[in-house]
Design an enzyme around this catalytic site. Structure first.
Site, PDB file in Angstrom:
ATOM      1  N   ARG A 197     -11.098 -15.612  -0.749  1.00  0.00           N
ATOM      2  CA  ARG A 197      -9.987 -15.152  -1.570  1.00  0.00           C
ATOM      3  C   ARG A 197     -10.023 -15.953  -2.881  1.00  0.00           C
ATOM      4  O   ARG A 197     -10.175 -17.178  -2.856  1.00  0.00           O
ATOM      5  CB  ARG A 197      -8.661 -15.439  -0.853  1.00  0.00           C
ATOM      6  N   VAL A 208       0.843  -1.197   0.000  1.00  0.00           N
ATOM      7  CA  VAL A 208       0.000   0.000   0.000  1.00  0.00           C
ATOM      8  C   VAL A 208       0.879   1.247   0.000  1.00  0.00           C
ATOM      9  O   VAL A 208       0.562   2.249  -0.643  1.00  0.00           O
ATOM     10  CB  VAL A 208      -0.984  -0.016   1.189  1.00  0.00           C
ATOM     11  N   LYS A 210     -14.412  -7.252  10.516  1.00  0.00           N
ATOM     12  CA  LYS A 210     -14.189  -5.865  10.092  1.00  0.00           C
ATOM     13  C   LYS A 210     -15.366  -5.344   9.276  1.00  0.00           C
ATOM     14  O   LYS A 210     -15.849  -4.230   9.495  1.00  0.00           O
ATOM     15  CB  LYS A 210     -12.913  -5.763   9.234  1.00  0.00           C
ATOM     16  N   SER A 212      -4.116  -9.166  -4.006  1.00  0.00           N
ATOM     17  CA  SER A 212      -3.342  -7.986  -3.590  1.00  0.00           C
ATOM     18  C   SER A 212      -3.812  -7.461  -2.239  1.00  0.00           C
ATOM     19  O   SER A 212      -3.070  -6.765  -1.557  1.00  0.00           O
ATOM     20  CB  SER A 212      -3.430  -6.877  -4.641  1.00  0.00           C
ATOM     21  N   GLY A 213      -5.015  -7.803  -1.849  1.00  0.00           N
ATOM     22  CA  GLY A 213      -5.529  -7.379  -0.547  1.00  0.00           C
ATOM     23  C   GLY A 213      -4.742  -7.946   0.611  1.00  0.00           C
ATOM     24  O   GLY A 213      -4.780  -7.422   1.720  1.00  0.00           O
ATOM     25  N   GLN A 268     -12.426 -11.824  -3.104  1.00  0.00           N
ATOM     26  CA  GLN A 268     -11.391 -10.816  -2.944  1.00  0.00           C
ATOM     27  C   GLN A 268     -10.092 -11.160  -3.677  1.00  0.00           C
ATOM     28  O   GLN A 268      -9.696 -12.320  -3.754  1.00  0.00           O
ATOM     29  CB  GLN A 268     -11.129 -10.609  -1.446  1.00  0.00           C
ATOM     30  N   CYS A 312     -10.723  -2.550   2.835  1.00  0.00           N
ATOM     31  CA  CYS A 312     -11.031  -2.552   1.394  1.00  0.00           C
ATOM     32  C   CYS A 312     -12.366  -3.227   1.069  1.00  0.00           C
ATOM     33  O   CYS A 312     -13.114  -2.764   0.207  1.00  0.00           O
ATOM     34  CB  CYS A 312      -9.913  -3.219   0.619  1.00  0.00           C
ATOM     35  N   HIS A 329     -12.160  -6.211  -5.601  1.00  0.00           N
ATOM     36  CA  HIS A 329     -13.003  -7.066  -4.763  1.00  0.00           C
ATOM     37  C   HIS A 329     -14.422  -7.035  -5.313  1.00  0.00           C
ATOM     38  O   HIS A 329     -15.023  -5.966  -5.472  1.00  0.00           O
ATOM     39  CB  HIS A 329     -13.021  -6.567  -3.312  1.00  0.00           C
ATOM     40  N   GLU A 374     -11.530 -10.611   8.634  1.00  0.00           N
ATOM     41  CA  GLU A 374     -12.151  -9.761   7.605  1.00  0.00           C
ATOM     42  C   GLU A 374     -13.669  -9.663   7.794  1.00  0.00           C
ATOM     43  O   GLU A 374     -14.262  -8.591   7.620  1.00  0.00           O
ATOM     44  CB  GLU A 374     -11.853 -10.355   6.217  1.00  0.00           C
TER      45      GLU A 374
END
Lengths: 345, 345, 345, 345
Positions: free
Chosen positions: C236, C14, C206, C180-181, C177, C150, C243, C203
Site C-alpha cells: 500500500r 464502492v 486473491k 482507496s482500495g 496500491q 482490483c 494500482h 490480497e
C-alpha cells in the site's frame, strides 16, 4: 527517590507518548497504566496497539493494565497523567482527585473551569496555586491541573513575550495542524492526501478561550482572563507532527518586528527537567520554522518562531511546536514536574 | 469567425494550461507559440516537456515554436496570452504592445502600474477601459491587460461581495497554497512531504497590493485603490492544485455570518464563455471548501467559500479557487474574452 | 427500455462509485438502494456520508434506503450490483439469487467457487455461461456473477495478451496500491504519510487464485484453471486511486519486449457501453504508466502498460488500472452489461 | 590518534550526510571539504545549502571549501570520502588515487570495474584486498574502494544469508524507493504527490550487476561474480527516506520461510564503529518493515526484513534500509573504517 506515577488512558496515542517520556524519566516511575474495561487485566503489550517508532519499554510491556477507576490504582501512586477522551475525563478525573490522587491532565474537559489551573510552566507557573482554592472548594485531597490544547500551547509563549513587551490588543491566528493531533485514527488518508481541511471541530473555541486564561493574571483567589480579542481559524494538513501557525498580533504600544523577535528570544525558560534550554527559538530565515525541520528542537519541547513583519497595528509572525510533545504528552509531564517542585505531591 | 491568438511562454506550466483551454475554445484559434531561443524552430511536441494528464492536441504538437519576439509572430495574430517569467515579461510585453499586439498577461510585472488595468471580469470589468488611457500615454496600437496573482484571485470575489454589502475596513488572510503555483519544478518533494513552508517570496506583497487595486474604482482616468488595510501570510502545503485561504474581514457596517454568505452567493457572474455560472459557491458545511474536493467546480473557474463566523469587528471565512485555472491560465483566457467583447481586438 | 437495477451496500465507497456510474447509464435505472439496518428507511442523502467530488444525483439523494434483504427490494428490479463486505455478501447474496435476482457482485466471497463465473468481459466473456451450470446446481432463478479483485483486474488483461501470444509459465507481481482500495476509512493518514505498507491481508492469495481462474478455460461444464505459477507481493502506498504493478512473466515460447508490447496493444476490447475503446494503452516512455497521470484513461476503464524489458525466461513490464473504476464499480457495471447482452436478465 | 579525512562533493545531499556522520566520529577528523569551482574559497556555511534537520557543526561551517582537485587538498589528509556525481567521479577519483589518496567512494562510476573492490563490510570484507591488485595494475599509492548503490545494499545482506544457507538461483526484486535517493532536487513535488514512478534510470542495471559482484568470490586475484539470474524493477514513491523492496529468491536447495528468516537473523555483523549490532532485524509481523517506522534502526545502519512466504522454487520476503545512511553516506564511512582496520591508511 522517584515519584510513583500512573497513566490514565495509557493505550491511546498521547498515552503512548507519555510512556515514552516517563519510562526514562529521572523523577518519575511508572507504576500504573489504565485503559478501558476491555483492556483491564491484559499486559500492556497486548492491550495497546503500539505505534511509536521505538519499541515498547520492556517493563511497561509486561505491566498489567487496570480499569480507569480509583479502586484499581495502587494507593502508593502519587501522580496520574491523564490523556483520556474528554467525555471520560469529565467523569473520572474528579473521582480520582476525590480519592486523593493528583492529576496532571491533557484532556480538554474543565480547562476553563474557574478553579482548575491551566498552566504552561514557563509562562504562568504561578497559576498552579489556584489548586489551593480548588482543594478548599471541592474538598479534595487530590488536585486537578490542566495543560492547554496543542494549538494553544504553540502560540501562547510567543504571545506572552509580546504581551510583556508591548501589551496585546487583538490576535488573529490561522493554524496548519498535523494529523497526529487527531489521534492515530483521527484523519483518514483519503481525507488528507492532496488536500487540506479548513475546520477542526471545537479547536477554534479552545484556542480563543484557553489563550486568554493562560495570559491572564492570578490574584491568589481567581484567574482574571486577558482581555485580548482572539479569533482563530484551524486547518488540518498532511503533516505527521508539528503545528505551524500564522499569527497577527495587534499591540497596545507600538511594536517593531525586531523588538518582537528579541522579546521572544529573551523570554526565559524555567528550570524543570523537561523544559527546553531556550523556550523560543527565533529564526531569521523567513521560511522557517517548518514542521519537519523544526518540530524536534530541544527534544520537541521548544517553540520556534520566525517570519516577523510589521502591520498597521502590530506585527505578524509564524510559530511552531511539536503537537504531541510540547503540545500534549510533554506538556503534561512538565506540569507533573511543576507539581513536584511546588510541593503538591 | 475566430480570433487568431498566440501564447508567449508556451512551454511552461501555465503555457500548457493555456493550450489546454485555447485548443477547444470556440472564439480563439491558436496561431502562434513562442518560447526561449533554444526552442525556436522546434515542433511544440519537442520543445515542451508536456506534463498535463491529457495528451497534447495533435495540431499544437506539430506547431513550430518561435522566439518570443514581435518579429517572429505572424501579423494576423490579434491576441497574445502571456505567461512569461516576470523578468522577461517586463522586457518583451511592451515591445509586443508597441508592435500592435493586444496582450492578456498572467505575468506579475506591471500589475500595479498606474496605466495597466488589472482585471477579474466578474469583479471590475469596467477597469478595462483604462486601456484608453494606456494607449494615449504610451502611444501603443496594442494594449496590455493583466490578471492578478492566483492567491489574490481566490479571495477578491468574496471580498468584493462583502465590500458591496458592508464596506471593507481591514483584511487578514492566511493562505494554504498548492505546489503547482510555483511551476512544475518550483517545489521539490523533499521540501514538502510531511512539511509546510510558511513563506512564498513576494506573494504577501502581491496579495496586499493587487487586492486593493482590484477593489478600487476607475473614474475614467485612473484607478483609485481601495483603502482597506490588507495583511497576508502565505504558506505552501502538499496539495497539487487549489489555493485555500482563511480570511478575516473587518467591515465598516456591522456584518453577520449569514449576511456575508448570502452576499457571496448572490454576487453575479458575467456572460463570457469561460465564466462560471455561479461565481461563488457557498458551502454550509463548515469543513468545506477543500482543495481536492472543490477546486474543479465549474471547470475550475468557480470560487468557493464556507466556514463563516462572526468576529468582534466583522467576519471570518475560508475560500478556495483552482490556482492554475481560475488563478492563472483561465483568468488570462477570460480577460481575452473580455477584450473581444469590449471591442479591443 | 432501461433495466431497473439496485445497489446492495449502496452507502460504502464502492457503492457510491456504482451510483456515479449507474445514474447517467443509458441501459440501467436505479430503483433500489440497500444498506445496513441502521440506514433502512432514511433518504440516501442522510444514510450515506457522500465523499465523491461530484454531488449526489438529486433523485438518488431522495431515494429511501432499504435493508439488504430480498423482501425489501421491489420485485420489478432485475439486476443487483453488490459491493457488500464479503462476510455479509456470503450470507445474503445467495438469498437474493434464490429469490430470483441476478447479482453482479464485487464482493470477494465465492469468487473461486466452482459454479460461480469470475469474469472480465474483454478477457473471458464466455465464462458467463457457467451460470447455466450454477442455476442447475443451485436451483436458482437468479444468478451470481463475480468480478475479480482490483489488483487482479489490473494485471490479467496484459497477462492474457502474453498468454495468447507466447503461453504463460510463471508470474511474479509486486503491487503499489492506492489507499482507496481499502475503502474510505481503511488506511489512516498516520499509517501512510511518508510510508509504505508491504502487506495487504489476503490480497496476495486473491491475486494468485483469481488470475488463474480468469485465464482458465471453460468447457461448458467447468472452468479449468490456468496452470501458471503465480506469486504476488502487495504494497500500500500514498496514492489516492490507481494500482501500479511490476510484473515478471516467464513465457512458454520465447518472447520479446516488442512482441509483448504489440500483443497488448492488439488485444481487442469488446462492444459494451462501459468497455474502453482501447483495452490496453501501451506506453513507449519507460516511466509510464503512472497512477495520477494514467488512471483516468478512457473514463478509468482502460488498463495501461509500459516498461517492457526482456529477462532470461520471459519479460518484465509495468501495468496500471483505476482500482475503484476498472477494478471495482466499473467492473461490476460492465458485468451487468454483459449479463444484459447475453440474455441473463 | 584520529585519521584526517576529506569529503569530495561536500555540499551535496550525501556530502551533508557524510559531514553529519564524520563530525562526531571517534576515528576520523574532517580536514578538507571540496566542491565545484564556484564554491572554492567560500566557508562551508556559505557554499552549501544545508538541509539537514540538525544544524551545521560549528567548525565545519567555518571550514573553507576547496576545489575538487588533488592540488587543493592538504597532503596530511589520508582518506577521502567521495559523493561526487558519477560523471565527475569518473574523472577526478583516479587523479586523487594517483596522488596517493585513499578514496572510499559512493559514486556509481567504476563500481563494476575488475580491479575496483565493491564492498559491504559485513558481507564481503575480504574483497577489499583486491586493492593490492589495483595498486599493482594502476601503479597507485592511493586506492579506490566503492560501496554499492543504495537499492543494492538493501537487498544484498538478506540475499547473502539465503545464499549461504540454500544457494541462490534466481532473484526478482521490485523496489519502492524514497525521494532522497535522487538527491535534494531530484524529484519534484508535482511528480510524486498522489503518484509513483515505475522507472529510475539505470537503477535496475546497477542492482542486477552490483549484487552479483558483491555476492561473488575473491580468489586473491579477481572477483568471480555470482551466477544468479537477477532482474529488478525500480519505483519511486512519496517517502522521504528508506528503500523498501519485495524480493523473490529461488534457491538451489529447498528452502523454507522459517529457515530463511533464521538465516537472516543469524547473519553476523562485524566489529567496526558504524556497523549495527544486529545486521538484519527480522520481523514476525507481516506488515513490517515499513520505511518510516524502521529506517532508523541502529542509527539507520541496520537492514530489516519480514513478510516471509514460500514459493514454488524458493521464498519471497521484504527488506528495507535507510538509503542515505546504510545505503550511501554510512556505507562509505563504514568502508573507511574497514580500510583503517585493514591497514590501508
Amino acid at each position: 527517590m522517584t515519584v510513583r506515577v500512573g497513566v490514565l488512558g495509557a493505550t491511546g496515542a498521547v498515552g503512548q507518548r507519555l510512556i515514552q517520556l516517563l519510562d526514562p524519566h529521572s523523577e518519575f516511575e511508572i507504576a500504573a497504566l489504565t485503559a478501558s474495561e476491555d483492556s483491564a487485566g491484559k499486559p500492556y503489550r497486548q492491550a495497546a496497539k503500539w505505534r511509536a517508532d521505538s519499541p515498547i519499554p520492556d517493563d511497561v510491556a509486561e505491566t498489567r493494565v487496570t480499569a480507569t477507576d480509583p479502586s484499581a490504582v495502587p494507593d502508593d501512586v502519587d501522580l496520574l497523567f491523564s490523556s483520556l477522551p474528554s467525555s471520560i475525563g469529565e467523569q473520572v478525573e474528579p473521582r480520582f482527585c476525590e480519592a486523593g490522587y493528583v492529576v496532571s491532565s491533557n484532556s480538554s474537559n474543565a480547562r476553563t473551569a474557574a478553579d482548575v489551573p491551566l498552566v504552561i510552566p514557563e509562562i504562568n507557573a504561578d497559576h498552579v496555586d489556584l489548586l489551593e482554592v480548588q482543594r478548599d472548594e471541592r474538598d479534595w485531597d487530590g488536585a486537578l491541573l490542566k495543560n492547554p490544547n496543542c494549538s494553544t500551547i504553540t502560540m501562547v509563549p510567543p504571545l506572552a513575550a509580546i504581551d510583556e513587551a508591548y501589551g496585546l490588543d487583538s490576535i488573529r491566528v490561522a493554524t496548519l495542524q498535523a494529523v497526529s493531533g487527531a489521534g492515530y485514527d483521527g484523519v483518514t488518508s483519503m481525507e488528507i492526501i492532496d488536500n487540506a481541511i479548513p475546520h477542526i471541530g471545537g479547536e477554534e473555541q479552545k484556542m480563543e478561550a484557553e489563550s486568554r486564561k493562560l495570559l491572564g493574571t492570578f490574584d491568589g483567589a481567581e484567574v482574571h482572563w486577558h482581555g485580548a480579542d482572539v479569533a482563530a481559524s484551524c486547518n488540518r494538513i498532511a503533516t505527521l507532527d508539528g503545528h505551524l501557525e500564522n499569527v497577527w498580533a495587534d499591540t497596545v504600544e507600538e511594536s517593531t518586528a525586531d523588538g518582537v523577535a528579541r522579546a521572544m528570544a529573551d523570554l526565559p525558560s524555567i528550570d524543570l527537567p523537561s523544559s527546553p534550554e531556550q523556550l523560543i527559538e527565533v529564526f531569521e530565515e523567513p521560511e522557517r520554522p517548518q514542521p519537519r525541520l523544526d518540530r524536534n528542537l530541544d527534544n520537541g519541547m521548544a517553540v520556534s518562531a520566525g517570519g516577523f513583519r510589521e502591520t498597521t497595528d502590530g506585527v505578524q509572525f509564524n510559530c511552531l511546536a511539536h503537537n504531541t510533545l510540547r503540545g500534549a504528552a510533554g506538556a503534561s509531564v512538565l506540569n507533573g514536574e511543576l507539581l513536584l517542585e511546588n510541593g503538591y505531591l
